[in-house]
Design a protein around this motif. Structure first.
Motif, short mmCIF file in Angstrom:
data_model
loop_
_atom_site.label_atom_id
_atom_site.label_comp_id
_atom_site.label_asym_id
_atom_site.label_seq_id
_atom_site.Cartn_x
_atom_site.Cartn_y
_atom_site.Cartn_z
N ALA A 183 0.90 -1.36 0.21
CA ALA A 183 -0.03 -0.14 -0.18
C ALA A 183 0.73 1.37 0.06
CB ALA A 183 -1.00 -0.13 1.14
N VAL A 184 1.95 1.19 0.83
CA VAL A 184 3.03 2.47 0.88
C VAL A 184 3.49 2.64 -0.55
CG1 VAL A 184 4.99 3.24 1.84
CG2 VAL A 184 3.27 2.08 3.22
N ASP A 185 3.79 1.66 -1.27
CA ASP A 185 4.45 1.76 -2.49
C ASP A 185 3.19 2.35 -3.92
OD1 ASP A 185 6.78 1.02 -1.79
OD2 ASP A 185 6.59 -0.99 -2.64
N GLN A 186 1.94 2.08 -3.35
CA GLN A 186 0.94 2.56 -4.33
C GLN A 186 0.53 4.01 -4.04
OE1 GLN A 186 -2.42 -0.02 -4.20
NE2 GLN A 186 -1.20 -1.98 -4.96
N ILE A 187 0.95 4.68 -3.02
CA ILE A 187 0.63 6.06 -2.78
C ILE A 187 1.57 7.09 -3.44
CG2 ILE A 187 0.82 7.82 -0.83
CD1 ILE A 187 0.15 5.26 1.06
N THR A 188 1.03 7.23 -4.57
CA THR A 188 1.78 8.04 -5.74
C THR A 188 0.92 9.37 -5.73
OG1 THR A 188 0.75 7.03 -7.46
CG2 THR A 188 2.81 5.94 -6.60
N THR A 189 1.51 10.41 -6.48
CA THR A 189 0.98 11.46 -6.76
C THR A 189 -0.29 11.16 -7.76
OG1 THR A 189 3.10 12.89 -6.65
CG2 THR A 189 1.03 13.95 -7.69
N GLY A 190 -0.10 10.41 -8.63
CA GLY A 190 -1.11 10.28 -9.63
C GLY A 190 -2.41 9.55 -9.11
N GLN A 194 -6.18 10.75 -8.37
CA GLN A 194 -7.29 10.08 -9.11
C GLN A 194 -8.33 10.01 -8.05
OE1 GLN A 194 -6.77 5.85 -10.36
NE2 GLN A 194 -7.31 6.78 -12.32
N THR A 195 -7.86 9.63 -6.70
CA THR A 195 -8.81 9.37 -5.71
C THR A 195 -9.51 10.47 -5.37
OG1 THR A 195 -7.09 7.81 -4.94
CG2 THR A 195 -9.11 8.66 -3.60
N LEU A 196 -8.79 11.62 -5.44
CA LEU A 196 -9.57 13.19 -5.24
C LEU A 196 -10.71 13.45 -6.12
CD1 LEU A 196 -6.49 15.10 -3.99
CD2 LEU A 196 -8.33 14.30 -2.51
N ARG A 197 -10.32 13.09 -7.34
CA ARG A 197 -11.18 13.45 -8.47
C ARG A 197 -12.59 12.40 -8.38
NH1 ARG A 197 -7.75 14.36 -13.94
NH2 ARG A 197 -9.85 15.22 -14.64
N PRO A 238 1.35 17.29 -3.46
CA PRO A 238 1.57 17.80 -4.81
C PRO A 238 0.22 17.31 -5.24
CG PRO A 238 3.74 16.79 -4.56
CD PRO A 238 2.85 16.52 -3.17
N ALA A 239 -0.47 16.12 -5.18
CA ALA A 239 -1.70 15.63 -5.66
C ALA A 239 -2.68 16.84 -5.19
CB ALA A 239 -2.04 14.40 -4.99
N ILE A 240 -2.92 17.19 -3.83
CA ILE A 240 -3.67 18.10 -3.46
C ILE A 240 -3.60 19.74 -4.02
CG2 ILE A 240 -4.41 19.69 -1.25
CD1 ILE A 240 -3.33 17.35 0.38
N GLU A 241 -2.17 19.92 -4.54
CA GLU A 241 -2.19 21.01 -5.20
C GLU A 241 -2.79 21.09 -6.73
OE1 GLU A 241 1.92 22.05 -5.13
OE2 GLU A 241 2.03 21.99 -3.02
N GLN A 242 -2.52 19.77 -7.04
CA GLN A 242 -3.28 19.67 -8.53
C GLN A 242 -4.71 19.53 -8.43
OE1 GLN A 242 -1.11 16.69 -11.11
NE2 GLN A 242 0.58 16.77 -9.72
N ALA A 243 -5.23 18.98 -7.66
CA ALA A 243 -6.53 18.78 -7.24
C ALA A 243 -7.26 20.30 -7.31
CB ALA A 243 -6.88 17.97 -6.28
#
Length: 342
Positions: A183-190, A194-197, A238-243
């Motif tokens: 799970a830790v390895d799956q936590i990427t920006t993308g 995607q989850t936020l969207r 970074p994912a939050i900023e992009q969202a």
């Protein structure tokens, strides 16, 4: 008596594991609801037995097709072809390959009905992952099986996420049924983006015009500026900023040991600051929801080209056949399915 208006496209409620409480909470929830739009999918004899376990004296109507009209005051059951013949012989409260195969067959058949436009929502009773595997199904749970069933013509899987919700808290997960190290390895920006969207779109469809999304960190104190891990700095922030550039009201990352309390909506003393929390791992997100009580909890699969909800609990093998099963979470799942299906 329910005031639900009959629809030519019903909600389909699958049986779940025949050796657990799924059939019992299904018939009990139907007896409380009696909506003309609700059909049960599974073995008719298993449902008749469940009625006896729950002390319900109701006639059963065996439907030829899932979307057939249901006679009034009769439990409407559609038995899909291909179910194992010996389900009543399987010991209650134990893992059974036959029960696992039957549960999967009901899910597959109900999903096909919905994808063909003959149903408008799917509600699933609990399955047992070990029984599913014993029954020859190479998927760890409902979410992954449904994802595979909804692949496009080129075999691409839809990106799905799990949301658990009750009256006080909603949580969407970035990772689901994988080992914590994976799970830790799956936590990427993308993946976080995607989850936020997906979460934002789902809540908008549910009637929340501008969802407020809190994002939990992965590490203690959300990494404490990198002292306790770099995932927050490298991927989550970074994912939050992009969202936010996409018009999504996402905030964080927040310390995971306090963000769920901040989001909990328990008015008038404690109105929640957020509409949903995006959590990084399965247990991080589900423990707070389940601590608040599984009686009204609902599991919603987001990202599918169909509506699917389920109770927020498992097969409860220890009380199967005793008549003690509480249908409250199943009833909540039915209500949620109607809201999401429109």
């Amino acid at each position: 008596m329910s005031t639900v208006i009959e629809s030519s496209r019903p909600l389909l409620l699958t049986m779940g594991d025949a050796c657990g409480i799924g059939p019992e909470i299904a018939v009990a929830a139907w007896a409380q609801d009696r909506g003309a739009d609700l059909r049960l999918v599974g073995d008719v004899d298993v449902f008749r037995r469940a009625l006896r376990f729950m002390g319900l004296r109701l006639p059963v109507a065996l439907l030829e097709h899932a979307d057939d009209p249901a006679p009034p005051d009769c439990l409407p059951v559609w038995q899909p072809p291909g179910l194992p013949q010996d389900l009543l012989a399987q010991p209650l409260g134990q893992v059974s390959a036959a029960a696992g195969a039957a549960a999967a067959r009901c899910i597959v058949a109900a999903t096909q009905e919905q994808r063909a436009g003959r149903s408008r929502a799917l509600v699933t009773a609990p399955i047992h992952k070990e029984a599913l595997h014993a029954g020859g199904i190479d998927h760890p749970g409902h979410t992954e099986l449904l994802q595979a069933l909804c692949a496009d013509a080129d075999g691409r899987l839809p990106p799905v996420r799990m949301m658990l919700a009750n009256e006080e808290l909603r949580v969407v997960l970035v990772t689901i049924h994988v080992a914590l190290r994976q799970a830790v390895d799956q936590i990427t920006t993308g993946r976080v983006l995607q989850t936020l969207r997906i979460a934002d779109a789902a809540l908008r469809r549910a009637g929340i015009a501008a969802p407020r999304i809190a994002v939990a960190g992965l590490n203690p104190h959300a990494g404490e500026g990198g002292l306790f891990g770099g995932e927050e700095i490298e991927h989550i922030a970074p994912a939050i900023e992009q969202a936010r550039t996409l018009g999504i009201d996402a905030r964080g990352p927040f310390a995971p040991d306090t963000v769920f309390m901040r989001a909990r909506h328990a008015p008038p003393q404690h109105p929640g600051e957020f509409d949903v929390v995006v959590a990084m791992t399965h247990d991080q997100g589900l423990i707070p929801v389940k601590y608040l009580g599984v009686e009204e909890g609902v599991n919603v699969t987001l990202g599918l080209p169909l509506v699917r909800t389920s109770p927020d609990h498992g097969t409860a093998f220890d009380i199967a056949g005793t008549g003690k099963a509480d249908p409250s979470s199943m009833s909540a799942a039915i209500r949620m399915a109607r809201v999401l299906a429109g």
